[in-house]
Design an enzyme around this catalytic site. Sequence first.
Site, PDB file in Angstrom:
ATOM      1  N   TRP A 187      -9.341  -5.864   4.008  1.00  0.00           N
ATOM      2  CA  TRP A 187      -8.660  -5.222   2.879  1.00  0.00           C
ATOM      3  C   TRP A 187      -7.294  -5.844   2.621  1.00  0.00           C
ATOM      4  O   TRP A 187      -6.927  -6.129   1.480  1.00  0.00           O
ATOM      5  CB  TRP A 187      -8.514  -3.728   3.158  1.00  0.00           C
ATOM      6  CG  TRP A 187      -7.949  -2.920   2.043  1.00  0.00           C
ATOM      7  CD1 TRP A 187      -8.621  -2.357   0.993  1.00  0.00           C
ATOM      8  CD2 TRP A 187      -6.574  -2.559   1.865  1.00  0.00           C
ATOM      9  NE1 TRP A 187      -7.759  -1.665   0.175  1.00  0.00           N
ATOM     10  CE2 TRP A 187      -6.493  -1.779   0.679  1.00  0.00           C
ATOM     11  CE3 TRP A 187      -5.401  -2.817   2.576  1.00  0.00           C
ATOM     12  CZ2 TRP A 187      -5.288  -1.254   0.222  1.00  0.00           C
ATOM     13  CZ3 TRP A 187      -4.199  -2.293   2.105  1.00  0.00           C
ATOM     14  CH2 TRP A 187      -4.144  -1.527   0.942  1.00  0.00           C
ATOM     15  N   ASP A 188      -6.518  -6.075   3.695  1.00  0.00           N
ATOM     16  CA  ASP A 188      -5.177  -6.662   3.550  1.00  0.00           C
ATOM     17  C   ASP A 188      -5.250  -8.010   2.846  1.00  0.00           C
ATOM     18  O   ASP A 188      -4.508  -8.279   1.889  1.00  0.00           O
ATOM     19  CB  ASP A 188      -4.534  -6.901   4.925  1.00  0.00           C
ATOM     20  CG  ASP A 188      -4.650  -5.736   5.870  1.00  0.00           C
ATOM     21  OD1 ASP A 188      -5.784  -5.338   6.179  1.00  0.00           O
ATOM     22  OD2 ASP A 188      -3.597  -5.266   6.325  1.00  0.00           O
ATOM     23  N   THR A 189      -6.136  -8.863   3.356  1.00  0.00           N
ATOM     24  CA  THR A 189      -6.261 -10.210   2.807  1.00  0.00           C
ATOM     25  C   THR A 189      -6.675 -10.174   1.349  1.00  0.00           C
ATOM     26  O   THR A 189      -6.118 -10.895   0.505  1.00  0.00           O
ATOM     27  CB  THR A 189      -7.282 -11.020   3.619  1.00  0.00           C
ATOM     28  OG1 THR A 189      -6.845 -11.100   4.975  1.00  0.00           O
ATOM     29  CG2 THR A 189      -7.445 -12.419   3.057  1.00  0.00           C
TER      30      THR A 189
END
Length: 607
Positions: A187-189
């Site tokens: 999700w972060d990426t």
Amino acid sequence: MTDVEVSVVLPAYNEEDTIERTVSVTLETLAAFLPEDAFEVIVAEDGCADRTPEIATRLADEDDRVRHIHSDRRLGRGGALEYAFDRADGQTLVYFDTDLATDMRHLEELVESVRSGEYDVATGSRWMPENRADRPAKRGIPSIGYNTLVRGVLRSDLKDHQCGFKAFDRQAFEALAPSVQDEHWFWDTEMLVKAQRRGFSVKEFAVDWEPKGDSKVDIVRDVFGMGSQILRTGWELSVRPRITRRVSLGAGTALVVVALLLMTQYLNPHTVLNEMAGADPALVGASAVVYALSWPLRGARYRDILQSMGFRERWDFLTGAVFISQTGNLVFPARAGDAVRAYVVKARRSIPYPSGFASLAVERVFDLLTITLLAGVVLMGLAATGSADTLVGAVTGDVAGGDAAASGQTAIAVAAFVGVAAIGSVVAIVASAHSDRNLVRRTVGRLSDDSYADYVAGVVERFVGDVQTVAGDGRSFARVGLASLAIWALDVVTALLVFAAFGYPLTPSLVAVGFFAVSVGNLAKVLPLTPGGVGLYEGAFTVIVVPLTPAGIGVATALSVAIVDHAVKNAVTIVGGVTSMAWLNVSLTKAVEESRTAADVEPEATD
């Protein structure tokens, strides 16, 4: 109206030993540079199985600046963050890992970078030249490889995408979140990559970082999970936008044209056209009728497959769905029509996508198994009648034929390999269907036991479970098997009638050759290179027929038979597909677009 400007979310999963200290340190750090009423700390408790919910509730009761957002089940790291951010009050949204691996003296820079309006997104980095980060090899090597892949494949300018220390402006978050598909560690990426692609300003700054506890690097999550997400996002951002309907059709057509142009280097097109002109139109028409008879059987077979899964539908509707999906395979490359059928039964009969795709998998297995069984029966029949000498000679190379004979041997070897694989697949499915052991969970569990592995196992289990259901129903298994035999028999009879239309008597050897040519031609069509496998089927068919009929059929005639045979089958398919689309009110273009993504299920959660 709230005065909260900054919302800090702490994603928590089984953090009973650390969450109280983390909340305390966070409140103290925020209070050092923000007014008391300008921030809130949200514990995003993600379906914990320990005392984290009770601790979070107590902390929220004791301090008005603390909130507890609870989920009844695991949403995943990204899912929990999105759920909490949606319910946060602040315009600056912040999160960091609850182990406090990142030095909290950086929190003010993280918050103010976004709160000031200078940046839309801010992220800490452990891989900038000026930072201090203790990176053991077990963590450092996978991290370097991962970030290198992200920069190369997804064209990101950042050095560290997975540092759990990030902030978002609310408007940027609300613009990006709907496009982010992953709900777990990627999700972060995905947020950072899509923020850069959308033109948002992103600040990356060095942080001091010290690992706390054991590394969570694991094979399923980090290699299969996140690696596949990099490829999926690269496809979504860089490849799929360029694959329009016009490009797909153009590329497939170009491949066919190139193949035909190359063919003219060793084959006179006029010879092929003359051969086709001499075919008996009555027998060609009869072949079309025979092939059309196989379609109600396809609908009945699909009905039996779905019925064993608990879905009762009429065979006529399902025949129409099969017609539409096969027409999609003729129009679009990459077998997009297979997904179209899953869309049609989902849109018109509410059959879930996993069940739709599982039913397709059952069909494919039975098709491959049927090819193998028919081949064995034909060969045994030829051996029993003493008519197999020519066929065996061509396969073993005893009959003169040069390179053509060698090609025939290779094609038979490929068909045999696929047949053995099909038998093995059916045996495995039947065995697992009658076993009490959870083979999927057991296999995945050997690689990983973390939450992402559990998620992967759940998806695979749902798919495999539907396939096993069919295999475990004896009557359904038998009906589907018999229908498959009839369907493939009619497919071969269609080609044999075309042979007869060209003036060739249907000898036992030609029947065997016809079966092999049709089966290998259809195997070649599995390769998603051209719409409907046009060019692939004809080439494979010709390669089989020429070496295995050394007494008479040449390249020009074999190719002519293949073209007419495939044209008859495609014509019947298109007529049936167009009729079914009108009957069921289905737009093929819309079906292809809608079938690219399955519907997401909203997880249950409470505030």
